[in-house]
Motif scaffolding. Sequence first.
Motif, PDB file in Angstrom:
ATOM      1  N   SER A 186       5.459  37.324   0.217  1.00 38.17           N
ATOM      2  CA  SER A 186       6.919  37.453   0.238  1.00 38.17           C
ATOM      3  C   SER A 186       7.352  38.884  -0.043  1.00 38.17           C
ATOM      4  O   SER A 186       8.351  39.358   0.507  1.00 38.17           O
ATOM      5  N   ILE A 236       6.695  40.881   3.192  1.00 39.11           N
ATOM      6  CA  ILE A 236       7.724  40.561   4.182  1.00 39.11           C
ATOM      7  C   ILE A 236       9.036  41.248   3.813  1.00 39.11           C
ATOM      8  O   ILE A 236       9.728  41.782   4.680  1.00 39.11           O
ATOM      9  N   SER A 237       9.376  41.262   2.528  1.00 40.65           N
ATOM     10  CA  SER A 237      10.611  41.914   2.088  1.00 40.65           C
ATOM     11  C   SER A 237      10.597  43.403   2.389  1.00 40.65           C
ATOM     12  O   SER A 237      11.610  43.971   2.796  1.00 40.65           O
ATOM     13  N   GLY A 289      11.766  44.278   5.689  1.00 37.94           N
ATOM     14  CA  GLY A 289      13.185  44.096   5.964  1.00 37.94           C
ATOM     15  C   GLY A 289      13.633  42.665   6.145  1.00 37.94           C
ATOM     16  O   GLY A 289      14.797  42.411   6.441  1.00 37.94           O
ATOM     17  N   THR A 290      12.743  41.693   5.969  1.00 39.00           N
ATOM     18  CA  THR A 290      13.136  40.295   6.108  1.00 39.00           C
ATOM     19  C   THR A 290      13.839  39.848   4.832  1.00 39.00           C
ATOM     20  O   THR A 290      13.312  40.005   3.736  1.00 39.00           O
ATOM     21  N   VAL A 291      15.011  39.289   4.984  1.00 34.05           N
ATOM     22  CA  VAL A 291      15.787  38.815   3.841  1.00 34.05           C
ATOM     23  C   VAL A 291      15.171  37.504   3.360  1.00 34.05           C
ATOM     24  O   VAL A 291      14.876  36.614   4.153  1.00 34.05           O
ATOM     25  N   GLN A 292      14.974  37.397   2.059  1.00 36.59           N
ATOM     26  CA  GLN A 292      14.338  36.224   1.479  1.00 36.59           C
ATOM     27  C   GLN A 292      15.370  35.244   0.927  1.00 36.59           C
ATOM     28  O   GLN A 292      16.484  35.631   0.573  1.00 36.59           O
ATOM     29  N   GLU A 293      14.982  33.972   0.835  1.00 38.68           N
ATOM     30  CA  GLU A 293      15.846  32.944   0.273  1.00 38.68           C
ATOM     31  C   GLU A 293      16.350  33.382  -1.100  1.00 38.68           C
ATOM     32  O   GLU A 293      15.603  33.932  -1.901  1.00 38.68           O
TER      33      GLU A 293
END
Length: 91
Positions: A9, A12-13, A16-20
């Motif tokens: 996670s 991925i962050s 640039g992927t926005v996390q829950e």
Amino acid sequence: MPTSEALPSERISTLGTVQEGAPVLSGPTLPFDLPHEADDARQIVAELQSAMPRVTGHLAGLLYRSRMLPGTQPIPVTQYRGTGQQWNYPA
């Protein structure tokens, strides 16, 4: 650059992927400044429309979390070892 010791996670962050749980996912969007941003608005609508068949075909238009039983929590990716297998819950 992320290290191999970073959690998936976290890696991925950093891409640039926005996390829950990120506030941007639960807040309202900003309106477009039309007609100045009309081209941007058209592009975003087109991208969303092109993504919809892939999403609805896979999950029938629902996020997996919305199909989980009340009180059930998803497991972190770091704990999941059932790739390619049906998930089994411990008795």
